[in-house]
Design an enzyme around this catalytic site. Structure first.
Site, mmCIF file in Angstrom:
data_model
loop_
_atom_site.group_PDB
_atom_site.id
_atom_site.type_symbol
_atom_site.label_atom_id
_atom_site.label_comp_id
_atom_site.label_asym_id
_atom_site.label_seq_id
_atom_site.Cartn_x
_atom_site.Cartn_y
_atom_site.Cartn_z
ATOM 1 N N HIS A 1 0.695 -1.191 0.239
ATOM 2 C CA HIS A 1 -0.043 -0.014 0.185
ATOM 3 C C HIS A 1 1.046 1.430 -0.174
ATOM 4 O O HIS A 1 0.778 2.501 -1.105
ATOM 5 C CB HIS A 1 -1.177 0.078 1.076
ATOM 6 N N GLU A 2 2.023 1.378 0.797
ATOM 7 C CA GLU A 2 2.694 2.484 0.447
ATOM 8 C C GLU A 2 3.731 2.771 -0.349
ATOM 9 O O GLU A 2 3.814 3.697 -0.491
ATOM 10 C CB GLU A 2 3.048 2.497 2.459
ATOM 11 N N HIS B 1 2.076 3.732 -2.790
ATOM 12 C CA HIS B 1 1.407 5.532 -2.532
ATOM 13 C C HIS B 1 2.605 6.672 -3.107
ATOM 14 O O HIS B 1 3.357 7.590 -3.741
ATOM 15 C CB HIS B 1 1.222 6.647 -1.739
#
Length: 192
Positions: free
Chosen positions: A15-16, A19
């Site tokens: 997820h990170e 980003h």
């Protein structure tokens, strides 16, 4: 402090990394200063700290679209790598919807609604004076902006899948990476 299982930690890393990678690749995005998958005392499981905009008083539609695209990075990376999405994207989805709605309703940046923006004050948010047809047109424009940025996020992450995977694996080992380390990882290997 939250202790994650290896499987949970991997989801947070994916997820990170999504980003962070988009923050480095998307034109008009503010670059990441730091990425972490070390759970903190406030309960955040991971985060990407981005630089403040150099010119916060002249934010453009392109800047806002970049923020939406980067905001979709976690969700799109999870779907690309895992084939499904975790609940970790909830806050991101709220934020990108706010941005897209503001573009259309407050800043006159919609393609089809012209210069008609909502005039009532935020604390009087009701539907008084706003026709159902107009609300439907605004919702359609917001949806269009989000769909376009999701397409861009998916395309960039797919084109840079090897970088995404490398970033995930590095995060799982190191837990925290700073701007210089992120830049070194992507130097020469990114596809826009």
């Amino acid at each position: 402090q939250v202790v994650l299982s290896p499987a949970e930690e991997r989801v947070v890393a994916i997820h990170e990394a999504g980003h962070a990678l988009l923050a480095m690749l998307v034109e008009h995005a503010t670059p990441p200063e730091r990425i972490s998958i070390a759970a903190d005392m406030e309960g955040a499981l991971g985060y990407v700290l981005r630089a403040a905009r150099a010119r916060p008083y002249a934010i453009t539609g392109a800047d806002m679209r970049a923020d939406i695209c980067v905001g979709l990075g976690g969700l799109c990376a999870e779907r690309l790598v895992l084939g499904e999405v975790s609940i970790g994207a909830h806050t991101d989805l709220q934020q990108i919807n706010r941005i897209a709605r503001a573009m259309v309703e407050e800043y006159g940046m919609g393609a089809n609604n012209g210069l008609v923006v909502r005039l009532e004050e935020p604390h009087h948010r009701g539907d008084a004076g706003v026709s159902e047809r107009r609300r439907d047109r605004v919702d359609a424009e917001v949806g269009e902006i989000l769909a376009q940025e999701q397409t861009r996020a998916n395309a960039l992450l797919t084109a840079n899948r090897s970088l995404l995977d490398a970033l995930v694996e590095t995060l799982l080992v190191r837990k925290v990476l700073d701007r210089a380390e992120l830049r070194a990882m992507t130097q020469g290997g990114a596809h826009g």
